[in-house]
Scaffold this motif. Structure first.
Motif, PDB file in Angstrom:
ATOM      1  N   GLU A  21      39.460  31.370  32.676  1.00 32.52           N
ATOM      2  CA  GLU A  21      39.945  31.655  33.997  1.00 32.52           C
ATOM      3  C   GLU A  21      41.221  32.064  34.100  1.00 32.52           C
ATOM      4  N   CYS A  22      41.642  33.255  34.537  1.00 34.28           N
ATOM      5  CA  CYS A  22      43.028  33.495  34.867  1.00 34.28           C
ATOM      6  C   CYS A  22      43.604  32.691  35.971  1.00 34.28           C
ATOM      7  N   GLN A  23      44.672  32.160  35.839  1.00 36.88           N
ATOM      8  CA  GLN A  23      45.336  31.230  36.818  1.00 36.88           C
ATOM      9  C   GLN A  23      46.154  32.437  37.631  1.00 36.88           C
ATOM     10  N   GLY A  24      46.330  33.515  37.390  1.00 42.02           N
ATOM     11  CA  GLY A  24      46.917  34.367  38.125  1.00 42.02           C
ATOM     12  C   GLY A  24      46.033  34.851  39.190  1.00 42.02           C
ATOM     13  N   CYS A  25      44.811  35.456  38.541  1.00 44.59           N
ATOM     14  CA  CYS A  25      43.897  36.198  39.688  1.00 44.59           C
ATOM     15  C   CYS A  25      42.516  35.455  39.846  1.00 44.59           C
ATOM     16  N   HIS A  26      42.399  34.354  38.945  1.00 44.83           N
ATOM     17  CA  HIS A  26      41.244  33.445  39.158  1.00 44.83           C
ATOM     18  C   HIS A  26      40.177  34.201  39.200  1.00 44.83           C
TER      19      HIS A  26
ATOM     20  N   TRP B 282      45.118  36.537  27.301  1.00 41.92           N
ATOM     21  CA  TRP B 282      44.995  38.055  27.829  1.00 41.92           C
ATOM     22  C   TRP B 282      44.090  38.116  29.045  1.00 41.92           C
ATOM     23  N   CYS B 283      44.881  38.443  30.083  1.00 39.89           N
ATOM     24  CA  CYS B 283      44.006  38.585  31.297  1.00 39.89           C
ATOM     25  C   CYS B 283      43.534  40.070  31.269  1.00 39.89           C
ATOM     26  N   THR B 284      42.113  40.016  31.424  1.00 38.15           N
ATOM     27  CA  THR B 284      41.650  41.608  31.351  1.00 38.15           C
ATOM     28  C   THR B 284      41.786  42.098  32.759  1.00 38.15           C
ATOM     29  N   THR B 285      42.094  41.407  33.771  1.00 33.15           N
ATOM     30  CA  THR B 285      42.371  41.876  34.975  1.00 33.15           C
ATOM     31  C   THR B 285      43.670  42.127  35.564  1.00 33.15           C
ATOM     32  N   CYS B 286      44.497  41.118  35.146  1.00 30.88           N
ATOM     33  CA  CYS B 286      46.187  41.386  35.508  1.00 30.88           C
ATOM     34  C   CYS B 286      46.719  42.226  34.237  1.00 30.88           C
ATOM     35  N   ARG B 287      45.685  42.368  33.187  1.00 33.74           N
ATOM     36  CA  ARG B 287      46.532  43.074  31.904  1.00 33.74           C
ATOM     37  C   ARG B 287      47.858  42.600  31.608  1.00 33.74           C
TER      38      ARG B 287
HETATM   39 ZN   LIG Z   1      44.074  37.605  35.890  1.00 27.39          ZN
END
Ligand SMILES: [Zn+2]
Length: 176
Positions: free
Chosen positions: A38-43, A14-19
């Motif tokens: 580390e999120c691969q979407g928003c890094h 779960w990415c806490t930033t991208c939700r």
């Molecule tokens: Zn993210």
């Protein structure tokens, strides 16, 4: 989830930033479990969360054993909803002598050699009757045995005895 987790490894989290559930790269491990990812979407780097917040298994662990309220109440045989004497009232004379060969129906009055007078209060399965005796004691008794034996002898066996069409073989075709 037998995969070996290591720093640099990837997992769904779960990415806490991208939700959103996104692929994450493991940045830090604690006790073999991903601590920072580390999120691969928003890094962005953040604490590892296996599930969206609010989920019961937020940390990817099985939830603590929830004490399932196995209420002791339901276990104890409660008194019959209807008063026994009301059930039998006026029907004692109709009571059928209990025998496993006799077929009983729901609400039939039964006279059992050991338990005396009872009423069929349920038919939990084939050849089974639940009889409630005076005092609320319930017994599962066999019945209908004679009839079934007779019908078994008379009826054709319900086996898969139908001859297979010629040419069909039982051998597995196309071995892998
Ligand atoms: Zn993210």
């Amino acid at each position: 989830m037998a995969e070996e987790l290591k720093v640099g490894g990837e997992l769904d989290a779960w990415c806490t930033t991208c939700r959103l559930m996104k692929w994450h790269t493991i940045v830090a491990l604690v006790d073999g479990k991903p601590a920072k990812v580390e999120c691969q979407g928003c890094h962005k780097q953040h604490q590892y969360r296996a599930q969206p917040p609010g989920s019961a298994t937020e940390k990817g662990e099985k939830p603590a054993k929830t004490p399932r309220a196995r209420s002791a109440k339901s276990a104890t045989p409660a008194a019959p909803a209807v008063d026994f004497d009301t059930l039998v009232a006026g029907r004692e004379g109709d009571a059928q002598q209990y025998s496993p060969n006799t077929t009983f129906a729901l609400n039939d009055v039964v006279r059992h050699p050991t338990f005396d007078l009872g009423v069929v209060t349920a038919t939990p399965g084939p050849q089974k009757i639940e009889v409630t005796f005076r005092g609320g004691d319930k017994k599962i008794l066999l019945h209908d045995r004679g009839a079934t034996v007779a019908s078994r002898l008379g009826a054709a066996p319900r086996r898969d005895d139908v001859p297979r069409p010629a040419g069909t073989s039982d051998s597995p075709r196309g071995q892998k």
